[in-house]
Design a protein around this motif. Sequence first.
Motif, PDB file in Angstrom:
ATOM      1  N   GLN A  34       0.490   2.650  -4.951  1.00  0.00           N
ATOM      2  CA  GLN A  34       0.894   1.916  -4.630  1.00  0.00           C
ATOM      3  C   GLN A  34       1.163   1.526  -2.815  1.00  0.00           C
ATOM      4  O   GLN A  34       1.502   0.836  -3.064  1.00  0.00           O
ATOM      5  N   CYS A  35       0.545   2.020  -2.788  1.00  0.00           N
ATOM      6  CA  CYS A  35       0.689   1.585  -1.211  1.00  0.00           C
ATOM      7  C   CYS A  35      -0.072   1.993   0.245  1.00  0.00           C
ATOM      8  O   CYS A  35      -0.507   4.438  -0.255  1.00  0.00           O
ATOM      9  N   GLU A  47      -0.509  -2.264   1.924  1.00  0.00           N
ATOM     10  CA  GLU A  47      -0.573  -1.279   0.753  1.00  0.00           C
ATOM     11  C   GLU A  47      -2.679  -0.571   1.344  1.00  0.00           C
ATOM     12  O   GLU A  47      -2.611   0.411   0.512  1.00  0.00           O
ATOM     13  N   VAL A  54      -7.799  -1.955  -3.950  1.00  0.00           N
ATOM     14  CA  VAL A  54      -6.681  -2.449  -4.086  1.00  0.00           C
ATOM     15  C   VAL A  54      -5.611  -2.518  -5.427  1.00  0.00           C
ATOM     16  O   VAL A  54      -6.373  -2.547  -6.724  1.00  0.00           O
ATOM     17  N   LYS A  58      -2.079 -10.728  -3.338  1.00  0.00           N
ATOM     18  CA  LYS A  58      -1.872 -10.462  -1.485  1.00  0.00           C
ATOM     19  C   LYS A  58      -3.407 -10.056  -1.299  1.00  0.00           C
ATOM     20  O   LYS A  58      -3.560 -10.722   0.564  1.00  0.00           O
ATOM     21  N   ALA A  59      -3.659  -9.617  -1.806  1.00  0.00           N
ATOM     22  CA  ALA A  59      -5.627  -9.095  -0.756  1.00  0.00           C
ATOM     23  C   ALA A  59      -6.318 -10.891  -1.088  1.00  0.00           C
ATOM     24  O   ALA A  59      -6.674 -10.997  -0.118  1.00  0.00           O
ATOM     25  N   THR A  81      -0.054  -1.182 -12.310  1.00  0.00           N
ATOM     26  CA  THR A  81       0.923  -0.377 -11.266  1.00  0.00           C
ATOM     27  C   THR A  81      -0.742   0.862 -10.317  1.00  0.00           C
ATOM     28  O   THR A  81      -0.344   0.890  -9.143  1.00  0.00           O
ATOM     29  N   LEU A 141      -0.872  -7.684   3.878  1.00  0.00           N
ATOM     30  CA  LEU A 141      -1.935  -6.236   2.702  1.00  0.00           C
ATOM     31  C   LEU A 141      -1.683  -4.644   3.419  1.00  0.00           C
ATOM     32  O   LEU A 141      -2.287  -4.037   3.601  1.00  0.00           O
ATOM     33  N   TYR A 172      -1.079  -3.882  -8.834  1.00  0.00           N
ATOM     34  CA  TYR A 172       0.487  -4.971  -8.635  1.00  0.00           C
ATOM     35  C   TYR A 172       0.069  -6.157  -7.276  1.00  0.00           C
ATOM     36  O   TYR A 172       0.585  -6.638  -6.365  1.00  0.00           O
ATOM     37  N   ALA A 173      -1.600  -5.716  -6.376  1.00  0.00           N
ATOM     38  CA  ALA A 173      -1.090  -6.553  -4.810  1.00  0.00           C
ATOM     39  C   ALA A 173      -2.584  -7.091  -4.709  1.00  0.00           C
ATOM     40  O   ALA A 173      -3.010  -8.141  -3.930  1.00  0.00           O
ATOM     41  N   GLU A 174      -3.237  -7.497  -5.607  1.00  0.00           N
ATOM     42  CA  GLU A 174      -4.250  -8.631  -6.369  1.00  0.00           C
ATOM     43  C   GLU A 174      -4.129 -10.091  -5.407  1.00  0.00           C
ATOM     44  O   GLU A 174      -4.523 -10.338  -4.614  1.00  0.00           O
TER      45      GLU A 174
END
Length: 538
Positions: free
Chosen positions: A342-343, A471, A488, A495-496, A445, A469, A491-493
């Motif tokens: 996650q990070c 993460e 990536v 933000k990427a 996730t 980003l 869940y962070a797509e």
Amino acid sequence: MNEALPDVPEVRVVGLPQLTSGFDLVERLDLSMHLKVHGPLEPLGGEQLAKLSEDINLKGRGGAGFPFHKKLRSVAEAAIKRGVRPVVVVNGSEDEPACRKDTVLINRAPHLILDGALLCAEALGARTLVVGVTRESTQRSMEAALAERGLSNGRRSALKAFVQRNPVRMVTGAAASLIRSVDGGPAIPPGRKVSASQNGVGGAPTLLSNAETFAQLAIAARIGPERYGNTGLYDEPGTVMLTVSGAVARPMVIEVPTGVPLRYVLQLAGAPQVPQGVLTGGYHGKWIDAATVNEAIISRNSLDAVGGALGAGAILPISQETCPLGESLRVAQWLAEESAGQCGPCYLGLPAAARGMEDIINGGGPAALEALKQVAKNVKRRGACSHPDGSAMFLESTIKAFTDDLAAHVLGNGCGRPVEGVLPLFEGGRAPTGLPGGAEASEQTGASRQKIYVDWTLCRGHGLCADILPEVFELGADGFPTVAQAQVPRYAEAKALRAVRRCPALALRIEEESPRDRAPARNLPVLSQGRGRRALGR
């Protein structure tokens, strides 16, 4: 090679038993036998319970060691202020390969744990009790214990009580992971730090502590603080449950009064007379060297004072015949695989740290050592949960405790000793690598099919990518990203994509991978590239 520990290894006691009373009579204390051994238990008011916890200096026995009376009062105050019923959660998730003391208690003395939890539920006016477990044996034992008391999750139950079973993963043992799973989500940390005492299960104030903590409370409630304080140290009274494994003849769970010398505990388990080192507190704990072992006693304060940790109560000696760095590398690789993905500090940093340890062992020299130190430093206090912090602490402790072996590997041709695999891991040396919660949770996730790349011909070190980003990106000492490419998290797509669009130098790009291209990612460290480009007048 050290095989995985059974759920219920040999159990021993030093002095008079408290938590393990009755273990010499039966394998499992059902409700009838529990009452014969321990006797009935009278309810206590909320302030009485908090005062009792404070008088015996009861601290959480799951690793963090937070004072229980503060947690109890915080939950009560939050519930009264908001006018809602709190929830009580017993965390019986014991997912380190070297820890079994809570598993033993749930399997053999489940009603002692329920005593403490029900005391708290009645004092707080809670109407929900949850017991989190990760093993089939603990699920069976605790469900049987609830049934023996007539407790269920039925609609008409005055107190809804049930067992929450999660997968065996290091991160599922985190309080936030357990709460999230009870609420119907995946058993992984939510990515933000929230106080369970204020906002736990269903958003209600939640009293969450580990199994041994509730069992200790039940003992103290029966015998009172004065008798409880007659055992162990003045400032840390009572007993402690330990799991002793590693290079020992008899792996065991042992109940000891605080103040017992560590060397005596090791002798009981058949450890080497002069161990090369002892890992204290489990795989989020710290090593102490052979000379220090003779100074240490079993207490939180004593182990902290000599550079160790009580942590989750795991004690693991290793012999003089094994390479301590190689043993630690096996654990570091397992810790890296236990990431929730996650990070960045966890998903990227822990594999990089494990590779750094491997580089040192393989003769990477002083540069490899400095790289490992930098990675460990960058990982700490930046994760979504405590897993990166604990893992970094373990690595830093390894470097500090085994200076002679470190010098042999960094400056010479290695220590010449084999890796015997004496530190227990799960079957095959690893725990299952799939994310908790099955395919659906993995899709939500885990890593997506997107990869983000840094174009070093364009990057100017603005650092905006790390802000948007975190993460994925963190900045090195030179101000430039420490990875050249990275997977990536799903869940962070979004933000990427935002990071790509907002990069002032247009130095980022995203590429979609085909399924056949999905090989284990190696995120490339680029500190040297950043320094080199700056030397060229960047």
